[in-house]
Structure formats: structure tokens, C-alpha cells
Design a protein around this motif. Sequence first.
Motif, PDB file in Angstrom:
ATOM      1  N   LEU A 276       0.856  -1.181   0.000  1.00  0.00           N
ATOM      2  CA  LEU A 276       0.000   0.000   0.000  1.00  0.00           C
ATOM      3  C   LEU A 276       0.892   1.230   0.000  1.00  0.00           C
ATOM      4  CD1 LEU A 276      -2.808  -0.602   2.677  1.00  0.00           C
ATOM      5  CD2 LEU A 276      -3.155  -0.196   0.242  1.00  0.00           C
ATOM      6  N   VAL A 277       0.585   2.191  -0.852  1.00  0.00           N
ATOM      7  CA  VAL A 277       1.284   3.469  -0.861  1.00  0.00           C
ATOM      8  C   VAL A 277       0.285   4.539  -0.415  1.00  0.00           C
ATOM      9  CG1 VAL A 277       2.543   5.169  -2.215  1.00  0.00           C
ATOM     10  CG2 VAL A 277       2.764   2.731  -2.767  1.00  0.00           C
ATOM     11  N   ALA A 278       0.612   5.255   0.638  1.00  0.00           N
ATOM     12  CA  ALA A 278      -0.271   6.305   1.151  1.00  0.00           C
ATOM     13  C   ALA A 278       0.486   7.628   1.160  1.00  0.00           C
ATOM     14  CB  ALA A 278      -0.756   5.967   2.556  1.00  0.00           C
ATOM     15  N   VAL A 279      -0.137   8.654   0.619  1.00  0.00           N
ATOM     16  CA  VAL A 279       0.480   9.979   0.559  1.00  0.00           C
ATOM     17  C   VAL A 279      -0.455  10.970   1.253  1.00  0.00           C
ATOM     18  CG1 VAL A 279       1.436  11.760  -0.942  1.00  0.00           C
ATOM     19  CG2 VAL A 279       1.523   9.366  -1.657  1.00  0.00           C
ATOM     20  N   GLY A 280      -0.015  11.499   2.373  1.00  0.00           N
ATOM     21  CA  GLY A 280      -0.825  12.468   3.106  1.00  0.00           C
ATOM     22  C   GLY A 280      -1.218  12.040   4.507  1.00  0.00           C
ATOM     23  N   PRO A 281      -1.850  10.854   4.687  1.00  0.00           N
ATOM     24  CA  PRO A 281      -2.256  10.437   6.030  1.00  0.00           C
ATOM     25  C   PRO A 281      -1.068  10.308   6.978  1.00  0.00           C
ATOM     26  CG  PRO A 281      -3.371   9.121   4.368  1.00  0.00           C
ATOM     27  CD  PRO A 281      -2.334   9.923   3.653  1.00  0.00           C
ATOM     28  N   GLN A 282      -1.325  10.559   8.257  1.00  0.00           N
ATOM     29  CA  GLN A 282      -0.268  10.446   9.251  1.00  0.00           C
ATOM     30  C   GLN A 282       0.133   8.987   9.449  1.00  0.00           C
ATOM     31  OE1 GLN A 282       1.316  13.211  10.671  1.00  0.00           O
ATOM     32  NE2 GLN A 282       0.120  14.114   8.984  1.00  0.00           N
ATOM     33  N   ALA A 283       1.349   8.793   9.956  1.00  0.00           N
ATOM     34  CA  ALA A 283       1.895   7.443  10.124  1.00  0.00           C
ATOM     35  C   ALA A 283       1.003   6.575  11.005  1.00  0.00           C
ATOM     36  CB  ALA A 283       3.304   7.517  10.693  1.00  0.00           C
ATOM     37  N   ALA A 284       0.465   7.153  12.088  1.00  0.00           N
ATOM     38  CA  ALA A 284      -0.370   6.374  13.006  1.00  0.00           C
ATOM     39  C   ALA A 284      -1.596   5.818  12.293  1.00  0.00           C
ATOM     40  CB  ALA A 284      -0.795   7.233  14.185  1.00  0.00           C
ATOM     41  N   GLU A 285      -2.171   6.589  11.385  1.00  0.00           N
ATOM     42  CA  GLU A 285      -3.344   6.128  10.648  1.00  0.00           C
ATOM     43  C   GLU A 285      -2.978   4.988   9.703  1.00  0.00           C
ATOM     44  OE1 GLU A 285      -6.915   8.028   7.849  1.00  0.00           O
ATOM     45  OE2 GLU A 285      -5.274   9.293   8.576  1.00  0.00           O
ATOM     46  N   VAL A 286      -1.812   5.096   9.080  1.00  0.00           N
ATOM     47  CA  VAL A 286      -1.353   4.042   8.175  1.00  0.00           C
ATOM     48  C   VAL A 286      -1.080   2.757   8.956  1.00  0.00           C
ATOM     49  CG1 VAL A 286       0.448   3.353   6.547  1.00  0.00           C
ATOM     50  CG2 VAL A 286      -0.410   5.707   6.547  1.00  0.00           C
ATOM     51  N   VAL A 287      -0.460   2.891  10.118  1.00  0.00           N
ATOM     52  CA  VAL A 287      -0.183   1.710  10.958  1.00  0.00           C
ATOM     53  C   VAL A 287      -1.487   1.044  11.386  1.00  0.00           C
ATOM     54  CG1 VAL A 287       0.773   0.935  13.162  1.00  0.00           C
ATOM     55  CG2 VAL A 287       2.056   2.562  11.747  1.00  0.00           C
ATOM     56  N   ARG A 288      -2.491   1.853  11.724  1.00  0.00           N
ATOM     57  CA  ARG A 288      -3.791   1.275  12.116  1.00  0.00           C
ATOM     58  C   ARG A 288      -4.388   0.457  10.976  1.00  0.00           C
ATOM     59  NH1 ARG A 288      -8.635   2.311  10.845  1.00  0.00           N
ATOM     60  NH2 ARG A 288      -8.112   4.271   9.789  1.00  0.00           N
ATOM     61  N   VAL A 289      -4.302   0.965   9.756  1.00  0.00           N
ATOM     62  CA  VAL A 289      -4.812   0.225   8.599  1.00  0.00           C
ATOM     63  C   VAL A 289      -3.988  -1.043   8.378  1.00  0.00           C
ATOM     64  CG1 VAL A 289      -5.055   0.295   6.083  1.00  0.00           C
ATOM     65  CG2 VAL A 289      -5.837   2.220   7.465  1.00  0.00           C
ATOM     66  N   ALA A 290      -2.669  -0.964   8.546  1.00  0.00           N
ATOM     67  CA  ALA A 290      -1.822  -2.148   8.400  1.00  0.00           C
ATOM     68  C   ALA A 290      -2.192  -3.211   9.436  1.00  0.00           C
ATOM     69  CB  ALA A 290      -0.351  -1.761   8.540  1.00  0.00           C
ATOM     70  N   GLU A 291      -2.534  -2.797  10.644  1.00  0.00           N
ATOM     71  CA  GLU A 291      -2.968  -3.747  11.677  1.00  0.00           C
ATOM     72  C   GLU A 291      -4.267  -4.435  11.257  1.00  0.00           C
ATOM     73  OE1 GLU A 291      -1.119  -1.397  15.573  1.00  0.00           O
ATOM     74  OE2 GLU A 291      -3.219  -1.102  14.978  1.00  0.00           O
ATOM     75  N   GLU A 292      -5.172  -3.669  10.647  1.00  0.00           N
ATOM     76  CA  GLU A 292      -6.415  -4.284  10.186  1.00  0.00           C
ATOM     77  C   GLU A 292      -6.156  -5.269   9.048  1.00  0.00           C
ATOM     78  OE1 GLU A 292     -10.836  -3.102   8.429  1.00  0.00           O
ATOM     79  OE2 GLU A 292      -9.599  -1.576   9.417  1.00  0.00           O
ATOM     80  N   VAL A 293      -5.209  -4.930   8.169  1.00  0.00           N
ATOM     81  CA  VAL A 293      -4.830  -5.859   7.096  1.00  0.00           C
ATOM     82  C   VAL A 293      -4.369  -7.181   7.693  1.00  0.00           C
ATOM     83  CG1 VAL A 293      -3.141  -6.311   5.269  1.00  0.00           C
ATOM     84  CG2 VAL A 293      -4.254  -4.078   5.400  1.00  0.00           C
ATOM     85  N   CYS A 294      -3.527  -7.107   8.709  1.00  0.00           N
ATOM     86  CA  CYS A 294      -3.018  -8.328   9.350  1.00  0.00           C
ATOM     87  C   CYS A 294      -4.153  -9.136   9.976  1.00  0.00           C
ATOM     88  CB  CYS A 294      -1.972  -7.966  10.405  1.00  0.00           C
ATOM     89  SG  CYS A 294      -0.417  -7.334   9.734  1.00  0.00           S
ATOM     90  N   ARG A 295      -5.090  -8.468  10.651  1.00  0.00           N
ATOM     91  CA  ARG A 295      -6.198  -9.182  11.298  1.00  0.00           C
ATOM     92  C   ARG A 295      -7.078  -9.870  10.259  1.00  0.00           C
ATOM     93  NH1 ARG A 295      -6.383  -4.472  14.512  1.00  0.00           N
ATOM     94  NH2 ARG A 295      -8.114  -3.643  13.263  1.00  0.00           N
ATOM     95  N   ARG A 296      -7.407  -9.151   9.201  1.00  0.00           N
ATOM     96  CA  ARG A 296      -8.287  -9.734   8.183  1.00  0.00           C
ATOM     97  C   ARG A 296      -7.580 -10.853   7.425  1.00  0.00           C
ATOM     98  NH1 ARG A 296     -12.928  -6.952   6.469  1.00  0.00           N
ATOM     99  NH2 ARG A 296     -13.367  -5.031   7.641  1.00  0.00           N
ATOM    100  N   ALA A 297      -6.289 -10.690   7.172  1.00  0.00           N
ATOM    101  CA  ALA A 297      -5.546 -11.723   6.449  1.00  0.00           C
ATOM    102  C   ALA A 297      -5.454 -13.011   7.263  1.00  0.00           C
ATOM    103  CB  ALA A 297      -4.144 -11.218   6.107  1.00  0.00           C
ATOM    104  N   ALA A 298      -5.349 -12.875   8.579  1.00  0.00           N
ATOM    105  CA  ALA A 298      -5.272 -14.054   9.442  1.00  0.00           C
ATOM    106  C   ALA A 298      -6.559 -14.860   9.416  1.00  0.00           C
ATOM    107  CB  ALA A 298      -4.955 -13.625  10.873  1.00  0.00           C
ATOM    108  N   ALA A 299      -7.667 -14.217   9.030  1.00  0.00           N
ATOM    109  CA  ALA A 299      -8.960 -14.904   9.011  1.00  0.00           C
ATOM    110  C   ALA A 299      -9.275 -15.548   7.663  1.00  0.00           C
ATOM    111  CB  ALA A 299     -10.072 -13.914   9.365  1.00  0.00           C
TER     112      ALA A 299
END
Length: 400
Positions: A276-299
Motif C-alpha cells: 500500500l502506498v499512502a500519501v498524506g495520512p499520518q503514520a499512526a493512521e497508516v499503521v492502524r490500517v496495516a494492523e487491520e490488514v493483518c487481522r483480516r488476512a489471518a482470518a
Amino acid sequence: MGEDARVRVVVKLARSMAGADDVPGAVRVVAEAARVALDGSFAAVSVWERDRGRLRVLVNQGELTDGEEEFPADESYPVHDFPEITGFLHERWAAGGEPRAWVETVDGGTAGGVYRHERVAALRRRGRGSCVVVPVVLHGRAWGELYVARPVGAPAFGPAEADFASALAEVTASGLVHLRRLEEVRRLAYTDPLTGLANRRAVDARLEEAVGRHRRDGTVVSLVVCDINGLKRVNDSLGHVAGDHLLERFASVLSLCGAQLPAALAARLGGDEFCLVAVGPQAAEVVRVAEEVCRRAAALELGHGVACGVASTGQSIGPLGSARRLFRLADAAQYRAKTAGSRAPVVAGTTSTDDPVVQLADSVRGDLDRRAFRDREPSRGAPRGSGRGGERHVRPTRDE
């Protein structure tokens, strides 16, 4: 306008269409050329949206009235208000005829069409005295229409202008066919055929632009790199069809999560690697989305989740001179997640530039040494062996 002048107009329009980069630019050229060539005060190009049953205006040129914009957001008209359109867009050339223009005037006169009070009322409402309308047909199928109008008091369009409008519409159709082919080539060049996500080429282009923007004004640029765990095992035990299904399912997860970040680009880098390439959003928001990617991928039904690494200029990663370094940082973070069996993303630079992930990334520069992270000596911060069959290679082209 004399015959020679009309030929010059057609030739100029054909050349302009050939040089257009996209449909909006092309239809603007068409509308302006048709307006001038037909001595009109106004011209528009509309596309027929079959699923909505409407003609949507793409561009308006010339003297605009209240409510008209050059590139309207959603100016459209129901086709059922103008049944003569469907006659021209369906039956008339389906029987072997050619699409021809028709003329309507403010006093209700028509030439080649059927009187419709809606169109006459529109002429009166906008202070126009006559219009010529011609379908634009691509490969025997309606695409839309070209519309040119004159003001009240000006001579009404005649058969000669209608014939010339038909010629302009044919040139327009040829140019649009070329543009659609060009757009398809571009789409294929920047799209992964299996998942429909962007491909590596698209990522490189987006990142180069984003890093340049970051260096100019400090815009936050973030890269999330994901590696599907267990894809090789799925391919070996269940077959490549199952492996492709896993790739497609994860692509959907990545696209869904990435949509939470404005204008983020979801892509497949190749094999089992995505980003994923994100331009503009803060790092914390990107990390939160990455955490959701990991949770959904595990399922997901197949596979064993993903290893995920995040690199962002919003973290303590030091100066970012190029997109290659951001890739190395995200790669190193993802490698750490893979070797640790982490179910959560590893983020580069969470403490300072002494962060071990940052040190690992900067130790593999790829200018002379293109070895894998696993080949770095333990004292440099990278454990040996992991990933698919114990191997994990740095993608050389990112570090060249």
C-alpha cells in the motif's frame, strides 16, 4: 464556410484528436472545433450512460448559460425525454444506415428529426435559436452525441451544416477509438492481471512522485509491504488454482483496508508480495490500517496470515533521499515481522534512527551488494534464514 475550409477543419481536428492524452482533453477539442466550424455560439459533447439511461454532458464550450459549466460534475438528461435519440442510437444504423445529424429550431422546426417540445423548450430557456445534433458511434455502437447551437436571431442550421456535423462526429469517433485503445494499453501496463490491483510499475511511478512532494513540502509518505505466509505450501499441497484464489482473496482485503486511506494505492509487487502506498495520512493512521490488514488476512481460509512492514516519513527514519530507501525500510520491517512470526506489522523507526530495522535497511544498499537480508552477518542485526524455503531476497531493481 467553404469546402476547402471544412477540409482543413477536419484535418486539424483529426490531428488534435491524435495528440490528445485523455478523453476530457479530446472532447474539449471536439466541442471547440465543432462550435467554430459550424459558426455556433455553444457546443457540447455528451456520453450515453446505458446503465443510467441518461446522456451525461462531458464538456460545454462557448457561451454558457446559468447552470452550465465547462466540465460539469453531473449534468445529464434522461434519454426517454428524447426518443429520437434512441432511434438514432439503435435502429437507424442497425438496419445498415449511417448515423446522421438532425436540426431543431426554437420555433419547432426540425430537419431529419422528430419534434420534441423538451428540446425546443431547452433552446428557448437558454436563449438559443437552433441546434444541430449528431450521434457519435464507435464500432457500430452508440457512444454519445455532439451538440452545437446558435443564438436566437442567427440563421438556423441547414442540411449542409448537418452533413458537416456528421463528418465531424465520424472524425471524433475515430479519435475516441484510438484513445480507448491507448487507455487499455495504459491500464494493462499498470495493472496486475490476476488481482486487478496496481502493479510494480505503478507503485514506482507513484512513489517517485510522492517522494518528490515530500522533499518539497514535507508531505507524509508511507509504504506498507505485505508478504503472504504459506503461499508456497498452498501451491504445493492444493495446487496453483488454490494459490491464485488466496492471492485474489488477500488482494480484496488489501483493497478494502486501503480504501480507508485517501487516494492510497493498493498493489501486487509480484509473487506473494503486496503493498500500500499512502500519501498524506499520518503514520499512526497508516499503521492502524496495516494492523487491520493483518487481522483480516489471518482470518482468510487458506494461508497463515501475512508478514507486514511499514515505513513512513512520519516516523524516525532519517532523511528520505529516494523511493528506494523507503522500499528498503519497508522490506526490512517486513523481514523482521516474517522472522519473528509477528501477527502485527513491524514499523521502521518507532524509536529513533538507531532503530534496528532502520540499521538493517541501511546496511543493504544494493549498489554493490545485492545479497538477501539473510546474508547479513548477525552482528549487523539480521537473523539468518526464513521465508519461502529459508530464502528472502532483496528486490535488486529497488536498490539499483
